[in-house]
Design a protein around this motif. Structure first.
Motif, mmCIF file in Angstrom:
data_model
loop_
_atom_site.group_PDB
_atom_site.id
_atom_site.type_symbol
_atom_site.label_atom_id
_atom_site.label_comp_id
_atom_site.label_asym_id
_atom_site.label_seq_id
_atom_site.Cartn_x
_atom_site.Cartn_y
_atom_site.Cartn_z
ATOM 1 N N ASN A 49 -32.153 -73.660 41.251
ATOM 2 C CA ASN A 49 -32.033 -73.914 39.825
ATOM 3 C C ASN A 49 -30.889 -73.070 39.267
ATOM 4 O OD1 ASN A 49 -34.797 -75.401 39.076
ATOM 5 N ND2 ASN A 49 -35.272 -73.750 40.516
ATOM 6 N N TRP A 50 -29.806 -73.725 38.842
ATOM 7 C CA TRP A 50 -28.678 -73.023 38.215
ATOM 8 C C TRP A 50 -28.643 -73.453 36.745
ATOM 9 C CZ3 TRP A 50 -27.434 -76.201 42.619
ATOM 10 C CH2 TRP A 50 -27.327 -75.498 43.832
ATOM 11 N N PHE A 51 -28.494 -72.505 35.820
ATOM 12 C CA PHE A 51 -28.532 -72.883 34.414
ATOM 13 C C PHE A 51 -27.741 -71.906 33.554
ATOM 14 C CE2 PHE A 51 -32.150 -70.236 35.414
ATOM 15 C CZ PHE A 51 -32.290 -69.366 34.336
ATOM 16 N N VAL A 52 -27.304 -72.407 32.383
ATOM 17 C CA VAL A 52 -26.566 -71.568 31.441
ATOM 18 C C VAL A 52 -27.285 -71.460 30.103
ATOM 19 C CG1 VAL A 52 -24.318 -71.975 32.530
ATOM 20 C CG2 VAL A 52 -25.124 -73.524 30.716
ATOM 21 N N THR A 53 -28.403 -72.144 29.960
ATOM 22 C CA THR A 53 -29.294 -72.009 28.811
ATOM 23 C C THR A 53 -30.655 -72.576 29.204
ATOM 24 O OG1 THR A 53 -29.678 -72.578 26.475
ATOM 25 C CG2 THR A 53 -28.576 -74.228 27.834
ATOM 26 N N THR A 54 -31.694 -72.147 28.493
ATOM 27 C CA THR A 54 -33.028 -72.706 28.728
ATOM 28 C C THR A 54 -33.401 -73.705 27.641
ATOM 29 O OG1 THR A 54 -34.007 -70.801 27.584
ATOM 30 C CG2 THR A 54 -33.847 -70.684 29.996
ATOM 31 N N GLU A 55 -32.513 -73.948 26.693
ATOM 32 C CA GLU A 55 -32.764 -74.939 25.649
ATOM 33 C C GLU A 55 -32.250 -76.282 26.138
ATOM 34 O OE1 GLU A 55 -32.358 -73.837 21.485
ATOM 35 O OE2 GLU A 55 -31.573 -71.893 22.170
ATOM 36 N N LEU A 56 -33.125 -76.972 26.867
ATOM 37 C CA LEU A 56 -32.747 -78.181 27.596
ATOM 38 C C LEU A 56 -33.527 -79.393 27.116
ATOM 39 C CD1 LEU A 56 -32.909 -76.551 31.147
ATOM 40 C CD2 LEU A 56 -30.838 -76.910 29.764
ATOM 41 N N ASP A 57 -33.061 -80.570 27.526
ATOM 42 C CA ASP A 57 -33.779 -81.798 27.183
ATOM 43 C C ASP A 57 -34.917 -82.096 28.156
ATOM 44 O OD1 ASP A 57 -32.263 -82.463 29.422
ATOM 45 O OD2 ASP A 57 -31.665 -84.435 28.658
ATOM 46 N N ARG A 58 -35.138 -81.181 29.121
ATOM 47 C CA ARG A 58 -36.227 -81.355 30.089
ATOM 48 C C ARG A 58 -36.950 -80.024 30.251
ATOM 49 N NH1 ARG A 58 -33.598 -84.433 35.209
ATOM 50 N NH2 ARG A 58 -35.802 -84.852 35.619
ATOM 51 N N ASP A 59 -38.242 -80.088 30.566
ATOM 52 C CA ASP A 59 -39.052 -78.886 30.736
ATOM 53 C C ASP A 59 -39.044 -78.496 32.212
ATOM 54 O OD1 ASP A 59 -40.773 -76.789 30.609
ATOM 55 O OD2 ASP A 59 -42.573 -77.978 30.214
ATOM 56 N N TRP A 60 -38.189 -77.531 32.550
ATOM 57 C CA TRP A 60 -38.020 -77.139 33.946
ATOM 58 C C TRP A 60 -38.649 -75.779 34.272
ATOM 59 C CZ3 TRP A 60 -32.435 -78.573 35.977
ATOM 60 C CH2 TRP A 60 -32.401 -79.935 36.252
ATOM 61 N N ASP A 61 -39.292 -75.135 33.325
ATOM 62 C CA ASP A 61 -39.943 -73.844 33.577
ATOM 63 C C ASP A 61 -38.978 -72.868 34.263
ATOM 64 O OD1 ASP A 61 -41.891 -71.867 33.713
ATOM 65 O OD2 ASP A 61 -42.691 -72.593 35.618
ATOM 66 N N LEU A 62 -37.799 -72.717 33.670
ATOM 67 C CA LEU A 62 -36.800 -71.825 34.253
ATOM 68 C C LEU A 62 -37.158 -70.370 33.996
ATOM 69 C CD1 LEU A 62 -33.565 -73.781 33.278
ATOM 70 C CD2 LEU A 62 -34.759 -73.764 35.479
ATOM 71 N N ARG A 63 -36.796 -69.517 34.943
ATOM 72 C CA ARG A 63 -37.140 -68.102 34.879
ATOM 73 C C ARG A 63 -35.883 -67.273 35.098
ATOM 74 N NH1 ARG A 63 -42.973 -67.836 37.931
ATOM 75 N NH2 ARG A 63 -43.781 -69.800 37.094
ATOM 76 N N GLY A 64 -36.035 -65.948 34.978
ATOM 77 C CA GLY A 64 -34.908 -65.068 35.220
ATOM 78 C C GLY A 64 -34.468 -65.093 36.667
ATOM 79 N N ASP A 65 -33.303 -64.528 36.953
ATOM 80 C CA ASP A 65 -32.740 -64.536 38.300
ATOM 81 C C ASP A 65 -33.756 -64.042 39.327
ATOM 82 O OD1 ASP A 65 -30.180 -65.322 37.411
ATOM 83 O OD2 ASP A 65 -29.699 -63.250 36.895
ATOM 84 N N GLY A 66 -33.877 -64.786 40.414
ATOM 85 C CA GLY A 66 -34.770 -64.372 41.491
ATOM 86 C C GLY A 66 -35.395 -65.561 42.183
ATOM 87 N N TRP A 67 -36.549 -65.326 42.789
ATOM 88 C CA TRP A 67 -37.215 -66.346 43.597
ATOM 89 C C TRP A 67 -38.706 -66.406 43.284
ATOM 90 C CZ3 TRP A 67 -34.378 -62.658 46.880
ATOM 91 C CH2 TRP A 67 -33.109 -63.116 47.259
ATOM 92 N N ARG A 68 -39.279 -67.586 43.447
ATOM 93 C CA ARG A 68 -40.731 -67.770 43.406
ATOM 94 C C ARG A 68 -41.128 -68.558 44.653
ATOM 95 N NH1 ARG A 68 -43.834 -71.898 40.507
ATOM 96 N NH2 ARG A 68 -41.868 -72.403 39.477
ATOM 97 N N LEU A 69 -42.058 -68.032 45.407
ATOM 98 C CA LEU A 69 -42.548 -68.698 46.614
ATOM 99 C C LEU A 69 -43.991 -69.124 46.391
ATOM 100 C CD1 LEU A 69 -40.529 -66.235 47.633
ATOM 101 C CD2 LEU A 69 -41.131 -67.172 49.866
ATOM 102 N N GLN A 70 -44.279 -70.376 46.681
ATOM 103 C CA GLN A 70 -45.634 -70.912 46.601
ATOM 104 C C GLN A 70 -46.056 -71.357 47.989
ATOM 105 O OE1 GLN A 70 -44.356 -73.800 43.542
ATOM 106 N NE2 GLN A 70 -46.014 -73.001 42.264
ATOM 107 N N LEU A 71 -47.131 -70.762 48.495
ATOM 108 C CA LEU A 71 -47.600 -71.062 49.834
ATOM 109 C C LEU A 71 -49.034 -71.562 49.760
ATOM 110 C CD1 LEU A 71 -47.040 -68.902 53.014
ATOM 111 C CD2 LEU A 71 -49.185 -70.074 52.610
ATOM 112 N N ASP A 72 -49.245 -72.796 50.223
ATOM 113 C CA ASP A 72 -50.585 -73.378 50.317
ATOM 114 C C ASP A 72 -50.997 -73.417 51.780
ATOM 115 O OD1 ASP A 72 -50.755 -73.880 47.561
ATOM 116 O OD2 ASP A 72 -49.632 -75.753 47.794
#
Length: 355
Positions: A270-293
């Motif tokens: 996810n690369w972005f220059v603002t979080t005020e977007l026309d889509r809800d992408w749940d963007l976060r600060g620089d880094g990583w999120r890992l989801q393991l099922d």
């Protein structure tokens, strides 16, 4: 295959290339307690002949940059930290043929089975002749797509799905050419560009994800990738310039390794220059999120706690330092293209030389 590093024996190292990552790597080698910088290869004529220390913001160290691979081979180093913008097979084969180990941030060598067959054949043969090894690593792919997943999988007995989300907030990046001209921010949506980003991600990250799957005894049926964008909801001023409402303000590319037709291990950038977007992408600060099922489900957030004004000076270390910390382990490994699953965890020596 050796499962240890080379102890406190000082290893003679050459830095190859001095871009953002290479310059940080060069500095780390100079400051390392058990690595000795003996050579520096550069691509720019203006850098040739200059002292390595001066090229990375340190006092002179007595090592002059060269544009000659013959100069590098004559040094007979233990390892080359290979970090150019593109891979030159002839150069790599000459290094490996000469018995010089290679740690690289290039992405071609994460999984031999997914390499170009002709390149793999040449590299394998050179490793055999020279008794040398080569390993691809970095922060992403590398640390977040291999080292961290393998650690998390060590407490699983079943994997249903693993997905890695990477976030890069680029609004403080004062690089108009990169953001607007190369990446297409502030422009109209371009489906061809979306497909290109997805294809790049598939080539860069697919082998790394597949290497993890195969390390735990699973296999992909296929690897798929797709890209998409989100648009700015209003005119937005960033460090590089203005992003108008209705133009591209966020980009997302996803690669998934499929097993039995379903995503098993995946990565989304996810690369972005603002979080005020026309889509809800749940963007976060620089880094990583890992989801393991799996049978020991986990969710892990890793945030880059770097102030915007320090990003440019800090972020190259995320990639460069892992490569530097890998040197001793790759030098101790058996000849060949070495995977993360074949090497032990890289334990850094954090003593400072002279301090």
């Amino acid at each position: 295959m050796s499962s240890t590093r080379t102890g406190d024996r000082v290893l003679r190292v050459v830095q190859w290339a001095t871009g953002n990552i290479g310059t940080r790597s060069l500095r780390a080698v100079i400051e390392h307690p058990t690595l000795e910088l003996v050579g520096l290869y550069v691509y720019a004529d203006a850098k040739a002949g200059r002292d390595a220390g001066e090229l990375c913001g340190l006092p002179p160290v007595g090592v002059k940059a060269t544009r000659s691979i013959d100069d590098i081979l004559a040094l007979e180093p233990d390892c080359v930290l290979y970090m150019p913008q593109r891979t030159e097979a002839d150069d790599l084969c000459r290094l490996l043929d000469a018995g010089i180990n290679v740690v690289t941030t290039r992405t071609e060598f994460h999984l031999p089975a997914r390499m170009d067959p002709a390149l793999r054949e040449r590299i394998d043969a050179a490793c055999t002749r020279g008794g040398a090894s080569i390993h691809s690593t970095g922060s992403s792919p590398g640390f977040i797509t291999e080292a961290v997943p393998l650690a998390l999988l060590s407490i699983q007995r079943r994997l249903d799905r693993l997905h890695i989300h990477e976030f890069a907030d680029m609004r403080s990046r004062n690089s108009p050419e990169m953001l607007f001209d190369l990446m297409g921010f502030g422009r109209a949506p371009n489906p061809q560009a979306d497909a290109g980003r997805a294809l790049h991600l598939r080539h860069a990250f697919g082998p790394s994800l597949q290497a993890v799957a195969e390390a735990v005894g699973l296999a992909f049926d296929d690897i798929e990738a797709h890209g998409e964008v989100a648009l700015a909801r209003r005119d937005t001023r960033i460090a590089a310039g203005e992003v108008k409402a209705g133009t591209v303000a966020a980009q997302r590319a996803t690669v998934n390794g499929l097993r039995n037709g379903k995503p098993l291990i995946g990565f989304t950038a996810n690369w972005f220059v603002t979080t005020e977007l026309d889509r809800d992408w749940d963007l976060r600060g620089d880094g990583w999120r890992l989801q393991l099922d799996g049978d020991a489900p986990l969710e892990l957030d890793l945030r880059f706690t770097v102030a915007p004004e320090h990003k440019a000076a800090t972020t190259p270390g995320y990639t460069a330092h892992r490569a530097v910390n890998a040197v001793a382990y790759v030098c101790a490994a058996a000849p060949g293209i070495r995977l993360s699953s074949e090497l032990p965890a890289f334990i850094p020596d954090l003593r400072r030389s002279g301090g």
